[in-house]
Design an enzyme around this catalytic site. Structure first.
Site, PDB file in Angstrom:
ATOM      1  N   LYS A  28      57.948  39.907-137.615  1.00 16.85           N
ATOM      2  CA  LYS A  28      57.207  41.107-137.269  1.00 16.85           C
ATOM      3  C   LYS A  28      57.495  42.248-138.253  1.00 16.85           C
ATOM      4  CE  LYS A  28      57.776  42.982-133.042  1.00 16.85           C
ATOM      5  NZ  LYS A  28      57.874  44.431-132.751  1.00 16.85           N
ATOM      6  N   ASP A 327      67.769  43.894-131.641  1.00 20.40           N
ATOM      7  CA  ASP A 327      66.716  43.399-130.755  1.00 20.40           C
ATOM      8  C   ASP A 327      67.132  42.163-129.973  1.00 20.40           C
ATOM      9  OD1 ASP A 327      64.810  45.348-131.309  1.00 20.40           O
ATOM     10  OD2 ASP A 327      64.092  44.289-133.085  1.00 20.40           O
ATOM     11  N   LYS A 354      64.714  51.875-126.865  1.00 20.05           N
ATOM     12  CA  LYS A 354      63.764  50.873-127.349  1.00 20.05           C
ATOM     13  C   LYS A 354      62.508  50.925-126.466  1.00 20.05           C
ATOM     14  CE  LYS A 354      65.667  48.755-130.910  1.00 20.05           C
ATOM     15  NZ  LYS A 354      64.919  48.576-132.173  1.00 20.05           N
TER      16      LYS A 354
END
Length: 450
Positions: A28, A327, A354
């Site tokens: 990503k 993440d 986040k």
């Protein structure tokens, strides 16, 4: 799955072994940057393996709005005919970045030093996230920002008509902030310098160099000093996007906790600024092997094999490792439930801002499913229960966060009772094929009624 619209409740139940090959989507981070840097180049950039999740599709749409010609040729193949550094046109409409904090922050940086105005918005999750960490440094270049209270979207950025180069020390470990400042520096005269005290993922530096920018990186007593010479003419590239290590984390971690599993994830990007989870899992005793290591497009890649690992033990994860796995803490906290002893994760306060407050989301959801959790502002501690030890049986709140939803569904594949999430829809933002891919490996996922 849709990242927007009606909720998609989903349940995962204990499955047999997960086996086979998991072809996870493209990275990503690299996908976002490929589109943006392609748009800032002169000529045609060719991209293969682009992640076609909603976050990246929203960035592609934004680049079109700024004047680039972005074309989808099918099956991850894209071309971008760019407008050059400083060539962005003023968008005719609001730029909707959906769920993507990376997208909106990088695009804000990229347009901040052009004499245009753009308004940004996003979904409910993104509208709740702080943008001051971007608007503060781009103001040093001469850009102005006008948003909601607390520096939140919707927000209008008025780009600097006469930008000046800056020297900026990033106040927190954030690749998004660093990247936004570097992208803003592209259209500022002279040298823009970014200093980070803790190294974060370095895709932007690698890719800027690949597109022909003059950029240097030096390790000093101040930290990592990145110097970019502004106003280059970027050269279009042919980019093969490696597969996303953050997406790979889910089939990998599921295989570690589901009895009898053996899963191969090919062509995973192993940039050292992204691979902290795999190092941590190996320290816990996970059966992980890296096969066929190689380099593609300046990024290290390998095929990653994960097997059921019943002898994992809890560890204390070094806080300095956090930027390389920020993440992945949600899925690590799930794995920790199936290890013996405590897994202590410190230095993780960035998780609070986040897509959701990920520390709170994982703590509450794991507690509901029978785990014992401790937390403070900067720490998450999971008391492991060994293989098959998580009771399960509850519904976890995904909080519009794709990684929270996937983490709890992986937990359900190994827990004693099924684990549900209230909305699996946001998974489409980063891993649109998660459901069919995991089912192909042997997972039992069921869409349930709200």
């Amino acid at each position: 799955m849709s990242g927007h619209g009606d909720p998609i409740p989903m349940t995962a139940r204990r499955a047999g072994p997960l086996t086979g090959v998991a072809e996870v989507p493209g990275d990503k981070s690299i996908s976002h940057r490929s589109l943006i840097l392609g748009a800032l180049s002169v000529g045609e950039t060719r991209i293969s393996g682009l992640l076609e999740g909603q976050d990246v599709l929203d960035t592609a749409k934004a680049m079109r709005a700024f004047g680039a010609e972005v074309t989808h040729h099918g099956a991850g193949e894209w071309t971008v005919n760019g407008v050059g550094v400083g060539g962005f046109a003023e968008p005719e409409d609001v730029i909707d970045c959906g769920n993507s904090g990376t997208g909106v922050r990088l695009i804000m940086g990229a347009m901040a030093t052009s004499p245009i105005t753009a308004t940004f918005t996003g979904d409910a999750s993104l509208r709740g996230r702080p943008m001051g960490r971007i608007t503060d440094p781009i103001a040093l270049f001469g850009a102005q920002s006008h948003g909601r209270q607390g520096g939140r979207l919707p927000m209008t950025i008025v780009g600097a008509a006469d930008p000046v180069p800056v020297r900026y020390t990033v106040p927190m470990p954030s690749a998004q902030v660093k990247s936004a400042v570097l992208l803003a520096g592209l259209n500022a005269p002279g040298q823009t310098v970014v200093i980070e005290k803790e190294a974060t993922r370095d895709h932007t530096e690698r890719m800027l160099a690949g597109f022909g920018a003059e950029i240097t990186v030096e390790e000093t007593d101040e930290g990592r000093v990145i110097t970019l010479t502004g106003q280059p003419e970027l050269t279009p590239q042919t980019i093969v996007v490696p597969r996303d290590p953050s997406s790979a984390a889910f089939p990998v971690c599921a295989a570690l906790i589901v009895e009898g599993s053996d899963v191969l994830v090919p062509n995973i990007g192993l940039n050292p600024t992204r691979a902290g989870l795999f190092t941590t899992l190996q320290e816990m005793g996970a059966d992980l092997t890296f096969e066929n290591p190689r380099e593609e497009g300046g990024e290290p890649v390998a095929d990653l094999r994960a097997r059921f690992s019943p002898d994992m033990k809890g560890i204390e994860v070094p806080p300095e490792r956090a930027p390389s796995m920020i993440d992945e803490y949600p899925i690590l906290s799930v794995v920790a439930c199936f290890a013996a002893g405590q897994t202590i994760m410190r230095g993780v306060k960035e998780l609070r801002v986040k897509e959701s407050d990920r520390i709170d989301a994982m703590a509450r959801g794991l507690e509901a499913n029978g785990a014992r959790i401790e937390e403070d502002e900067d720490t998450l501690i999971v008391h492991g229960m060994g293989p098959g030890g998580l009771p399960g049986g509850a519904v976890a709140q995904a909080r519009l966060d794709h990684r929270i939803a996937m983490s709890f569904l992986c937990a359900g594949m190994a827990a004693q009772q099924p684990v549900s999430v209230d909305d699996a829809g946001p998974i489409a933002t980063s891993f649109p094929i998660f459901e069919p891919l995991m089912e192909t490996l042997g997972a039992q996922l069921q869409r349930t009624k709200a």
